[in-house]
Design a protein around this motif. Structure first.
Motif, PDB file in Angstrom:
ATOM      1  N   UNK A 109      25.215  30.733  48.408  1.00 32.90           N
ATOM      2  CA  UNK A 109      25.693  29.377  48.668  1.00 32.90           C
ATOM      3  C   UNK A 109      26.588  29.342  49.906  1.00 32.90           C
ATOM      4  N   UNK A 110      27.404  30.386  50.062  1.00 32.82           N
ATOM      5  CA  UNK A 110      28.267  30.449  51.233  1.00 32.82           C
ATOM      6  C   UNK A 110      27.430  30.524  52.511  1.00 32.82           C
ATOM      7  N   UNK A 111      26.461  31.428  52.544  1.00 33.12           N
ATOM      8  CA  UNK A 111      25.637  31.613  53.743  1.00 33.12           C
ATOM      9  C   UNK A 111      24.827  30.363  54.053  1.00 33.12           C
ATOM     10  N   UNK A 112      24.241  29.748  53.018  1.00 31.43           N
ATOM     11  CA  UNK A 112      23.447  28.537  53.242  1.00 31.43           C
ATOM     12  C   UNK A 112      24.311  27.410  53.797  1.00 31.43           C
ATOM     13  N   UNK A 113      25.533  27.300  53.302  1.00 28.37           N
ATOM     14  CA  UNK A 113      26.424  26.232  53.776  1.00 28.37           C
ATOM     15  C   UNK A 113      26.886  26.496  55.200  1.00 28.37           C
ATOM     16  N   UNK A 114      27.191  27.749  55.507  1.00 24.10           N
ATOM     17  CA  UNK A 114      27.582  28.094  56.880  1.00 24.10           C
ATOM     18  C   UNK A 114      26.467  27.739  57.852  1.00 24.10           C
ATOM     19  N   UNK A 115      25.223  28.097  57.500  1.00 21.66           N
ATOM     20  CA  UNK A 115      24.094  27.817  58.389  1.00 21.66           C
ATOM     21  C   UNK A 115      23.749  26.333  58.443  1.00 21.66           C
ATOM     22  N   UNK A 116      24.088  25.618  57.400  1.00 19.15           N
ATOM     23  CA  UNK A 116      23.918  24.167  57.421  1.00 19.15           C
ATOM     24  C   UNK A 116      24.893  23.537  58.417  1.00 19.15           C
ATOM     25  N   UNK A 117      26.098  24.083  58.474  1.00 15.49           N
ATOM     26  CA  UNK A 117      27.112  23.576  59.401  1.00 15.49           C
ATOM     27  C   UNK A 117      26.834  24.011  60.836  1.00 15.49           C
ATOM     28  N   UNK A 118      26.256  25.213  60.985  1.00 19.36           N
ATOM     29  CA  UNK A 118      25.948  25.722  62.324  1.00 19.36           C
ATOM     30  C   UNK A 118      24.717  26.614  62.225  1.00 19.36           C
ATOM     31  N   UNK A 119      23.581  26.084  62.620  1.00 23.65           N
ATOM     32  CA  UNK A 119      22.299  26.785  62.468  1.00 23.65           C
ATOM     33  C   UNK A 119      22.186  28.019  63.359  1.00 23.65           C
ATOM     34  N   UNK A 120      23.099  28.190  64.305  1.00 22.09           N
ATOM     35  CA  UNK A 120      23.022  29.343  65.205  1.00 22.09           C
ATOM     36  C   UNK A 120      23.600  30.611  64.585  1.00 22.09           C
ATOM     37  N   UNK A 121      24.228  30.496  63.411  1.00 16.10           N
ATOM     38  CA  UNK A 121      24.831  31.665  62.760  1.00 16.10           C
ATOM     39  C   UNK A 121      23.738  32.605  62.240  1.00 16.10           C
ATOM     40  N   UNK A 122      23.894  33.880  62.540  1.00 13.56           N
ATOM     41  CA  UNK A 122      22.984  34.912  62.026  1.00 13.56           C
ATOM     42  C   UNK A 122      23.603  35.554  60.794  1.00 13.56           C
ATOM     43  N   UNK A 123      22.760  35.726  59.757  1.00 12.23           N
ATOM     44  CA  UNK A 123      23.213  36.326  58.501  1.00 12.23           C
ATOM     45  C   UNK A 123      22.431  37.615  58.255  1.00 12.23           C
ATOM     46  N   UNK A 124      23.142  38.666  57.897  1.00 13.77           N
ATOM     47  CA  UNK A 124      22.496  39.937  57.529  1.00 13.77           C
ATOM     48  C   UNK A 124      23.023  40.373  56.165  1.00 13.77           C
ATOM     49  N   UNK A 125      22.115  40.773  55.273  1.00 15.53           N
ATOM     50  CA  UNK A 125      22.532  41.164  53.924  1.00 15.53           C
ATOM     51  C   UNK A 125      22.146  42.607  53.620  1.00 15.53           C
ATOM     52  N   UNK A 126      22.896  43.196  52.709  1.00 19.10           N
ATOM     53  CA  UNK A 126      22.650  44.573  52.282  1.00 19.10           C
ATOM     54  C   UNK A 126      22.578  44.610  50.769  1.00 19.10           C
ATOM     55  N   UNK A 127      21.461  45.095  50.212  1.00 21.83           N
ATOM     56  CA  UNK A 127      21.241  45.032  48.767  1.00 21.83           C
ATOM     57  C   UNK A 127      22.128  46.003  47.998  1.00 21.83           C
ATOM     58  N   UNK A 128      22.154  45.813  46.686  1.00 22.56           N
ATOM     59  CA  UNK A 128      22.981  46.677  45.855  1.00 22.56           C
ATOM     60  C   UNK A 128      22.599  46.621  44.390  1.00 22.56           C
ATOM     61  N   UNK A 129      23.464  47.139  43.548  1.00 16.20           N
ATOM     62  CA  UNK A 129      23.217  47.228  42.100  1.00 16.20           C
ATOM     63  C   UNK A 129      23.617  45.924  41.429  1.00 16.20           C
ATOM     64  N   UNK A 130      22.713  45.347  40.626  1.00 15.55           N
ATOM     65  CA  UNK A 130      23.039  44.139  39.873  1.00 15.55           C
ATOM     66  C   UNK A 130      23.182  44.466  38.390  1.00 15.55           C
TER      67      UNK A 130
END
Length: 233
Positions: A109-130
């Motif tokens: 939700x944080x990343x989607x909202x940031x990109x909604x406010x500024x579409x030029x933002x690049x997001x990179x994620x790193x997976x982990x244990x759930x």
């Protein structure tokens, strides 16, 4: 423009973070995470504390534990604007996410909202244990084998949802179910599934508690951070 990193930090044990995630976390100048409640550190902050360094800027972000969509959206937007302020100054922000960033995660939700406010933002994620994987490991069992069908219910409001899952899958995982536990126990008793059902509270945390088999556990008082694994076949 800075980059927004989402680093999965696992379910409680600080050693469950990946090598890649740890490198990203330790190289970060700004480390964000969900703010704890009542002045106490939140789970993600507790997990990463052993790995933090004194020169890093810590950025706690408030995410309320409520169901009200309006309040949630407002909180996400406030947090996103805070993060965006750093990104637009050319600074990277690394967000420490409990569990895995792609699994019912606040970071989404944080990343989607940031990109909604500024579409030029690049997001990179790193997976982990759930949590389902952590719970299975704590129990010392495989979560699934061969072609078993797995169904995960992230929240449970009505027993009809569980009935459907039990009739559809061979392994069912319940999360955030504690308020309905007495009704769930009764349904599992009716279906003869108590012996093949287990619960892990606070998986991989120091306070972890395991209940293997639920035949004599009709009145458990469970925390919000509980996972149930039901083996149907």
């Amino acid at each position: 423009m800075g980059k927004l990193y989402g680093v999965s930090v696992g379910t409680g044990d600080p050693e469950l973070i990946t090598v890649k995630g740890l490198k990203c976390l330790q190289q970060a100048k700004i480390v964000a995470f969900p703010e704890g409640i009542q002045g106490k550190p939140g789970i993600a902050q507790r997990i990463i504390t052993p790995w933090l360094q004194s020169h890093q800027t810590l950025l706690p972000l408030k995410f309320p534990y409520v169901q009200d969509e309006r309040e949630l959206n407002q909180a996400w937007e406030t947090a996103a604007k805070t993060v965006l302020g750093y990104l637009q100054r050319g600074e990277d922000v690394t967000f420490a996410c409990e569990g895995d960033v792609s699994f019912y995660s606040t970071f989404t939700y944080l990343a989607q909202t940031v990109q909604k406010l500024d579409a030029s933002v690049t997001v990179e994620t790193m997976p982990g244990v759930c949590s389902p994987m952590a719970a299975a490991a704590a129990l010392g069992i495989p979560l699934t084998t061969r072609s078993q069908r797995l169904m995960i219910l992230p929240t449970l409001y009505h027993l009809d949802e569980l009935e459907t899952a039990l009739n559809t899958a061979e392994v069912v995982v319940l999360m955030k179910f504690s308020s309905l536990y007495p009704q769930i126990w009764a349904l599992l008793e009716e279906k003869g599934l108590l012996a093949s059902s287990c619960i892990v509270e606070r998986a991989t945390m120091p306070e972890q508690v395991i209940y293997e088999g639920l035949l004599d556990r009709a009145n458990l008082q469970l925390s919000y951070f509980s996972v149930m694994i039901i083996k149907i076949q």
